[in-house]
Scaffold this motif. Sequence first.
Motif, mmCIF file in Angstrom:
data_model
loop_
_atom_site.group_PDB
_atom_site.id
_atom_site.type_symbol
_atom_site.label_atom_id
_atom_site.label_comp_id
_atom_site.label_asym_id
_atom_site.label_seq_id
_atom_site.Cartn_x
_atom_site.Cartn_y
_atom_site.Cartn_z
ATOM 1 N N GLY A 261 0.791 -1.154 -0.107
ATOM 2 C CA GLY A 261 -0.021 0.051 0.028
ATOM 3 C C GLY A 261 0.838 1.088 0.073
ATOM 4 O O GLY A 261 0.434 2.550 -0.635
ATOM 5 N N CYS A 264 2.158 1.774 -3.697
ATOM 6 C CA CYS A 264 1.042 2.276 -4.212
ATOM 7 C C CYS A 264 0.604 3.573 -4.081
ATOM 8 O O CYS A 264 0.342 4.356 -5.105
ATOM 9 N N GLN A 265 0.199 3.995 -2.908
ATOM 10 C CA GLN A 265 0.023 5.438 -2.533
ATOM 11 C C GLN A 265 1.122 6.359 -2.963
ATOM 12 O O GLN A 265 0.760 7.538 -3.539
ATOM 13 N N GLY A 270 -2.637 1.508 -8.024
ATOM 14 C CA GLY A 270 -3.274 0.418 -7.438
ATOM 15 C C GLY A 270 -2.559 -0.811 -7.799
ATOM 16 O O GLY A 270 -1.452 -0.723 -8.453
ATOM 17 N N GLN A 272 -3.129 -5.388 -8.586
ATOM 18 C CA GLN A 272 -3.907 -6.451 -8.547
ATOM 19 C C GLN A 272 -2.941 -7.755 -8.448
ATOM 20 O O GLN A 272 -2.036 -7.803 -9.240
ATOM 21 N N GLY A 340 -5.098 3.530 -10.891
ATOM 22 C CA GLY A 340 -6.323 3.404 -9.565
ATOM 23 C C GLY A 340 -5.628 3.706 -8.278
ATOM 24 O O GLY A 340 -4.445 4.019 -8.148
ATOM 25 N N SER A 341 -6.121 3.095 -7.368
ATOM 26 C CA SER A 341 -5.613 3.331 -5.882
ATOM 27 C C SER A 341 -5.859 2.048 -4.936
ATOM 28 O O SER A 341 -5.453 1.974 -3.902
ATOM 29 N N GLU A 342 -6.636 1.188 -5.669
ATOM 30 C CA GLU A 342 -7.126 -0.178 -4.946
ATOM 31 C C GLU A 342 -6.191 -1.229 -5.083
ATOM 32 O O GLU A 342 -5.448 -1.181 -5.923
ATOM 33 N N ILE A 343 -5.962 -1.967 -4.060
ATOM 34 C CA ILE A 343 -5.404 -3.269 -4.229
ATOM 35 C C ILE A 343 -6.336 -4.550 -3.962
ATOM 36 O O ILE A 343 -7.235 -4.390 -3.386
ATOM 37 N N VAL A 344 -6.708 -5.200 -5.261
ATOM 38 C CA VAL A 344 -7.304 -6.300 -5.272
ATOM 39 C C VAL A 344 -6.884 -7.626 -5.644
ATOM 40 O O VAL A 344 -5.890 -7.760 -5.971
ATOM 41 N N PRO A 354 -11.865 -6.827 -3.287
ATOM 42 C CA PRO A 354 -10.669 -5.810 -2.914
ATOM 43 C C PRO A 354 -10.103 -6.480 -1.569
ATOM 44 O O PRO A 354 -10.753 -6.798 -0.664
ATOM 45 N N THR A 356 -8.182 -5.075 1.942
ATOM 46 C CA THR A 356 -7.856 -4.033 3.006
ATOM 47 C C THR A 356 -6.669 -4.155 3.948
ATOM 48 O O THR A 356 -6.638 -5.338 4.622
#
Lengths: 364, 364
Positions: A261, A264-265, A270, A272, A340-344, A354, A356
């Motif tokens: 994270g 990523c940030q 993001g 995958q 993007g910004s999510e980790i999936v 997703p 968290t």
Amino acid sequence: MQEVPSPGIAFSDKGFPPEILNFRKATWYQPMQLEELGEFGFIARVAPACRIRDRGVVKGIGDDCAVVSMEGPDHLLVTKDLLVERVHFRLEWGSAENLGAKALAVNLSDIAACGGVPLDAFVGLAIPPGVDVEWLDGFYKGMTDLAAEYGVNLLGGDTTRSKTDLMISVTVTGTVPRDQVLFRHTARAGDLVVLTGPTGESAAGLEILLRGVPVTTELAQELIHTHLRPRPHVKEGRLLATSGACRAAIDVSDGLLSDLGHICQDSGLGAQLYRERIPVTRSVSEASGLLGKDALHWAFNGGEDYVLIAAVDPRQWDSLLDASRDAGCELTAIGEFVTGSEIVLQTAAGRVTPLTPRGWDHFR
Amino acid sequence: MQEVPSPGIAFSDKGFPPEILNFRKATWYQPMQLEELGEFGFIARVAPACRIRDRGVVKGIGDDCAVVSMEGPDHLLVTKDLLVERVHFRLEWGSAENLGAKALAVNLSDIAACGGVPLDAFVGLAIPPGVDVEWLDGFYKGMTDLAAEYGVNLLGGDTTRSKTDLMISVTVTGTVPRDQVLFRHTARAGDLVVLTGPTGESAAGLEILLRGVPVTTELAQELIHTHLRPRPHVKEGRLLATSGACRAAIDVSDGLLSDLGHICQDSGLGAQLYRERIPVTRSVSEASGLLGKDALHWAFNGGEDYVLIAAVDPRQWDSLLDASRDAGCELTAIGEFVTGSEIVLQTAAGRVTPLTPRGWDHFR
């Protein structure tokens, strides 16, 4: 620095006007607690005032190491980690040697995450009553044995008393060629998410230490050893830094998802991940069955693995993999960085959920 | 680094063979305590194993800073000091700002003692419950205000929890031209013993804090301020280092006699001091009368003065004195280094008495 006399001498504020001592006595006032801010909120709060001058600073607060430009072809790396008794460790869990080695290892891991070569270590020890010379001999033996493996000097520090808990503060310097520094903020969409080793073993070892549940001695020893005596991935960091294939890196201290994270940030991306590529070792799998725990939770959120997460240019992955085999490193691609910004997480069946991060925040 | 779970979870060693945890359970065995070795004995015990390689090391354990050779014309200096609550300070004594400033100042003082220019600081904080964000804001304000005076960046560190006491670990790097480093071991017989400021005020301030005895507010404020907010003698250190007149230096943290003793021991010398040249300020003299204490004892053994002791070539003393006046520094020659190993005091009447350092040893 001198100690203040023993607590036998009572403190009295008789005769002092309050402006001398700056007591804060208003009981109606509720100051903000650290829990509200969290560790990263606190760092963000203090960081701006900490930059006094720009000259010489390549990277300040917010990476595994501070990166300082020096004369000559190399940057200087500096990292510092604290280990506090009853917060990070308990003395009854392991030998003094393991603790000495670990206190150094976690700092070498930060140097590794920046692609550097460790140089010198500086050790601060606040020693409570009851920690005797024999224990300290063991602590220094563990530390100097590991230091010798990496050609690192213990060049100084500070040794003092503490009233209750042992506190260990280690600072390590390192060097890295200017064009080889690995940051967190430089991953690109399309880069592979690469691990230099499996995660989750340390968390499984900690769980066994905490709960003392009956698993086989061999399994307990293996996992506890990984927790108490992590290996810093300095070799892997140098391989990544010299390969030209690696665009960003971090070490896994808080947890795979939490530390991924951060990349990523800081990189504005993001990620995958692919379920079937997450390396869950046989030991972790076995312990998870015996302890009724989710092995994947340990792998994602366990922390203290001290492997590296790297962002790798996919066009150079095959040649990096070849080089890693020659060097005796075990790299695994577990996914890719995406916009993007999510980790999936994507399962083999194609389902995407997703993830968290539940990594550690010291103040929450 | 991750925290271990809260103490609510009980630890159990059921099911562990002892070889896993390395418990030391033999009650008949009396291990050596740190008190028997003392702080300097302990350092001497661990130091030999800490030197892993010689390359790059100009000075390791046993000076105010470690001195590391880098590419380019300057050496790198690194110093590290720990401050532990209830050992070095009490929170109720002073403002958070003063404590933040002092934690940095004592490290800048080590850089000064080596003749260097401070570069960057790295701050480790182990924060107990009850220390809130407002307090930490003050702490960082004090630290960054002082850092700004010296152009020093706070480039990183580590922030974590502690169970009971606040612990502060500060590391400071600095640089010094190769031919200007001031060591402890290079004084020569005949060199003057020079102070860059008076000693004893800090000890008088501490005594007032500890005993809370009635002295005038003005006097208490002045002396307590000196104790809580020492000024690092960076300017004086640079003057000495660039003058070519200074052969050795140290800062006064443990006490004038104790720290002068380090120069003497490391240089294989003794020293003769002159009673009437020891600078006892009006404040120290006044406080000593009011508190029934010996002003000279404070000056010799008080500690935490953070002035420098320098060994100065007597042939260059006059020109150094001229330069010091131009630079706004106040140098005082209080004696000279002599052959032998004793430190003695000569009165105006010519009587000579041996002086025994009673400076601080953390483990005695």
